[in-house]
Design an enzyme around this catalytic site. Structure first.
Site, PDB file in Angstrom:
ATOM      1  N   GLU A   1      45.082  37.430  48.536  1.00 44.46           N
ATOM      2  CA  GLU A   1      46.128  36.733  48.962  1.00 44.46           C
ATOM      3  C   GLU A   1      47.146  37.229  50.148  1.00 44.46           C
ATOM      4  O   GLU A   1      47.372  36.564  51.029  1.00 44.46           O
ATOM      5  CB  GLU A   1      46.918  36.435  47.661  1.00 44.46           C
ATOM      6  CG  GLU A   1      46.154  35.545  46.914  1.00 44.46           C
ATOM      7  CD  GLU A   1      46.670  35.513  45.559  1.00 44.46           C
ATOM      8  OE1 GLU A   1      47.124  36.235  44.705  1.00 44.46           O
ATOM      9  OE2 GLU A   1      47.401  34.284  45.308  1.00 44.46           O
TER      10      GLU A   1
ATOM     11  N   GLY B   1      45.199  39.349  44.296  1.00 41.62           N
ATOM     12  CA  GLY B   1      46.505  39.588  45.083  1.00 41.62           C
ATOM     13  C   GLY B   1      46.029  40.203  46.728  1.00 41.62           C
ATOM     14  O   GLY B   1      46.714  39.864  47.556  1.00 41.62           O
TER      15      GLY B   1
ATOM     16  N   GLU C   1      40.455  35.985  40.047  1.00 42.20           N
ATOM     17  CA  GLU C   1      41.799  35.926  38.812  1.00 42.20           C
ATOM     18  C   GLU C   1      41.078  35.238  37.820  1.00 42.20           C
ATOM     19  O   GLU C   1      41.459  35.633  36.451  1.00 42.20           O
ATOM     20  CB  GLU C   1      42.812  35.442  39.337  1.00 42.20           C
ATOM     21  CG  GLU C   1      43.815  36.224  40.369  1.00 42.20           C
ATOM     22  CD  GLU C   1      43.689  35.787  41.687  1.00 42.20           C
ATOM     23  OE1 GLU C   1      42.519  35.191  41.911  1.00 42.20           O
ATOM     24  OE2 GLU C   1      44.407  36.361  42.511  1.00 42.20           O
TER      25      GLU C   1
END
Ligand code: DAK
Length: 254
Positions: free
Chosen positions: A112, A109, A132
């Protein structure tokens, strides 16, 4: 503005949002994401001409908080996903340029969040990737859509399938970082670049950002990713992958 884990500071028209949870390498939990959402809203309300995004201590953000996520049901993962998408969507749609300053780890994340920003600079010791897969899940906050745009499809597939962690030089070669700077110069370079952006005409800047966004306006992939991500919660691989991280061992997938 001040949340327990997110700070928003101003220098002239430049707002800097810092995730400050160094004991967990700035891993993103509900409180942190809510703090980011509020800080972004405050930066927008204050007419920031640039929003800088960074992490405190040794990490940009080491990803979503695995300890929080490990026992989520599919329904809970959906709500969690909406919160994370809310943050990345707000960054992407922020009316002024956004700059991720990646000094340290940017995994999952965290990668991201960086990819949802307009520009990224990395320190020489930065490491970045959508890692991930080894947790039995996939990128869920836009990584499957934004990474291929930045690095191309084959490289994105290699990174996501293998969970690769790129060093800063490789990340720059692949198109993930616009530039790499020595560790002890990153603060200075970030301030310089932010000031340069802030001095540009704001209406034209907003129009440029809005027009470029039209090239990527199809949100079907993001919606697909959200559903695919949530569907992985509760699978044996997700339970095993996250348990292995928490127990500090290698996962054994079926
Ligand atoms: N979550 C929770 N805690 C974390 C963490 C994380 N992602 N990363 C690090 N920590 C914690 C460690 O557990 C440790 O805590 P204590 O044991 O001290 O309590 C502390 O931070 C320091 O970490 P280490 O001891 O591991 O430090 P090292 O320097 O040895 O290693 C590392 C640093 C970054 C290489 C390592 O911690 C690591 O590999 N961390 C995991 C990185 C990772 O896989 N990140 C991706 C997470 S998955 C969603 C959409 C998207 C997502 C979620 C939901 N929806 C649509 C629902 C995103 C998912 C991800 O980001």
């Amino acid at each position: 503005m001040s949340d327990q884990t997110v700070e928003l500071e101003w220098s002239d028209d430049v707002a800097t949002m810092t995730v400050d949870r160094p004991e967990a390498l700035n891993a993103l939990n509900v409180e942190t994401l809510e703090g980011m959402r509020d800080a972004i809203d405050e930066a927008e309300a204050g007419d920031a001409r640039v929003l800088v995004v960074r992490g405190a201590g040794d990490a940009f953000m080491a990803g979503a908080d695995i300890k929080y996520m490990r026992d989520l049901s599919t329904a809970e993962a959906q709500a969690w996903g909406e919160l994370g998408h809310g943050v990345t969507d707000r960054l992407e749609g922020f009316p002024a340029p956004t700059l991720a300053v990646v000094d340290g780890y940017a995994f999952g994340g965290g990668c991201e969040v960086a990819m949802a920003c307009d520009l990224r600079i990395g320190s020489e010791s930065a490491l970045i990737g959508n890692t991930e897969i080894d947790l039995g899940i996939i990128p869920g906050w836009g990584g499957t859509q934004r990474l291929p745009r930045l690095v191309g499809e084959e490289t994105a597939k290699r990174m996501i399938y293998l969970g690769e962690r790129l060093d800063a030089g490789t990340a720059a070669d692949e198109g993930l970082f616009g530039e790499v700077v020595p560790d002890d110069e990153i603060d200075e370079r970030a301030a310089e670049l932010a000031a340069e952006l802030a001095a540009k005409p704001a209406f034209a800047m907003g129009a440029a950002k809005g027009a470029i966004a039209q090239a990527y306006s199809d949100r079907g992939g993001l919606e697909y990713e959200k559903r695919a991500f949530a569907g992985l919660f509760g699978t044996p691989d997700q339970r095993e992958g996250m348990a292995a991280f928490v127990e500090d061992r290698e996962p054994e997938f079926r």
